[in-house]
Write an enzyme that holds these catalytic residues in place. Sequence first.
Site, PDB file in Angstrom:
ATOM      1  N   GLY A 122       8.611 -18.734  19.511  1.00  0.00           N
ATOM      2  CA  GLY A 122       9.324 -18.124  20.484  1.00  0.00           C
ATOM      3  C   GLY A 122       8.384 -17.526  21.637  1.00  0.00           C
ATOM      4  O   GLY A 122       7.238 -17.262  21.310  1.00  0.00           O
ATOM      5  N   HIS A 451       3.266  14.996 -19.031  1.00  0.00           N
ATOM      6  CA  HIS A 451       2.007  14.818 -19.415  1.00  0.00           C
ATOM      7  C   HIS A 451       2.089  13.956 -20.768  1.00  0.00           C
ATOM      8  O   HIS A 451       3.332  13.943 -21.559  1.00  0.00           O
ATOM      9  CB  HIS A 451       1.644  16.271 -20.073  1.00  0.00           C
ATOM     10  CG  HIS A 451       0.463  16.119 -21.173  1.00  0.00           C
ATOM     11  ND1 HIS A 451      -0.939  15.978 -20.585  1.00  0.00           N
ATOM     12  CD2 HIS A 451       0.037  16.213 -22.502  1.00  0.00           C
ATOM     13  CE1 HIS A 451      -1.600  15.912 -21.366  1.00  0.00           C
ATOM     14  NE2 HIS A 451      -1.093  16.049 -22.721  1.00  0.00           N
TER      15      HIS A 451
END
Length: 475
Positions: A122, A451
């Site tokens: 392009g 945890h």
Amino acid sequence: MTDTYDVIVIGGGPAGYPAAIRAGQNGLTVACIDEWKNLDGSHAFGGTCLNAGCIPSKALLESSELLYRAREEFAVHGIKLAGIEFDVAQMQKRKAGIVKASTQGILALFKAAKVVGLPGHGRLLPGREVEYTDTAGKKAVLKAKHVVLASGSVPTPLRNAALNGREIIDSWGALELGSVPKRLGVIGAGVIGLELGSVWRRLGSEVVMLEALDSFLPMADQQVSKEALRAFKKQGIDIRLGAKVSGAVAKDGAVEVSYADAKGTQTLTVDRLVVAIGRRPQTLGLLADGTGVALDARGFIQVDQECRTGVENVWAVGDCVRGPMLAHKGKEEGVMVADLIAGHHGEVNYKTVPSVIYTAPEIAWVGETEEQVKAGGRPYKTGVFPFLASGRARAMEATQGFVKLIAAIDDDEILGVHIIGPLAGELIAEAVLAMEYSASSEDLQRTIHAHPTLSEALHEAALAADKKAIDFPNR
Ligand code: FAD
Ligand code: NAD
């Protein structure tokens, strides 16, 4: 193929293809022109990132890390494996499969968003016309209401060390090696050097990195850089700082590299040499005369904060414009531009672009380093939590490294988070989100973290900034 679109995107990498998809989602007619060519000459969307960057490098990092862990770590877990072997051809085949699945996935995404994918070149012409040259060399002129330039970047060449595709290679070449070089030289101890150097070191190469600067990873927080340098040296990577390469000559299957350091002129002989001294914007053949799109002194397309080039309805995003050369930065710019074109809200917060280096230990950060905060003069506090004190990291045999949080003293705003350690690239996302919402370190302190998880290390680092860490003595 029609010849008129609402939006034409030039470049189908991680900046261009998301721009095209979002424009399609916004109900606009879109074409995305991309000229990437694989080594076999075939076309694939996805640009550097999917074809020769982020994705293949992470595939090989994963394979080589598994090998390393099987050899060095499994015995600690009581897993005994005898005669571990590896097969580079299979690693490369797996990598190629991942790349193919990723690049072909873009075709499906284009189809769903009604994006017309146009393989080929392009070139922006004046007046928002685009010359499209297809893969057979046939030319057509397309018209667009908006053009987005997303032409990316290419490796910076080193004068006197010309690539020859065999002994002297760039990062793409280093991702395609079919066997393990006995001696691998890398020019540049930056992100590519460290990631690809790690891959081949784990597979058995003697790796020597020649870095021109006297400091190691100067863009990272220096506490992290120091820890990282120690870790990489321990892994047997020979990192030579202050080593300025002047040239390299390939001869009889080996490469002789000349460099200068504090002691004078030196020579290094290796079997393969990777040149990884940075990347530069790619704009070759992109702009016809008279488009009005300007480049800066370093060749980047000039844009404002919203990626406007200054030429009406011509935008530019990704590696071809200022800012860090990172896939996620380009993606957010592409999406922003597609939303702005459609009249929606669009914005990129450049202060919270995370950086990740996918080595082991992994390195990740967001925001300012301690050195930057200090230079800025705003009073600050830091909290550091080592993974050695994390139960999950211990269970994972991954106790190297730490989380460091920097916050302002006046209003407790989080200014930067720096992580070296297990899954740092995943952990940093919480810090990015916190900073995106202007969280304080107290906000993180009051957020419940499951945890035992690695994310508790960030929680504890935030607590440590106020000398309230629970799982590590406060200093
Ligand atoms: P590119 O990906 O370079 O894509 C541009 C595309 O446009 C290409 O396909 C090109 O062929 C095409 N093009 C150019 N000009 C034209 C034209 N005139 N007409 C048609 N097509 C054109 N970043 C990360 O965030 N994380 C990582 O882990 C990571 N790892 C990396 C590893 C390596 C080895 C390398 C080299 C890079 C890595 N990067 C990583 C950087 C990342 O690849 C780039 O930041 C990203 O690809 C930039 O996206 P882009 O779309 O701007 O450009
Ligand atoms: P880099 O800028 O990270 O590192 C290049 C290094 O080469 C620098 O440290 C520089 O001082 C050194 N250098 C330059 N000239 C030299 C010379 N003559 N002799 C010795 N050393 C020299 O660039 P890179 O590693 O090539 O990576 C390019 C881009 O790709 C980066 O911008 C990076 O953001 C991106 N990338 C990102 C990732 C990731 O996000 N994980 C991975 C790979 C690449």
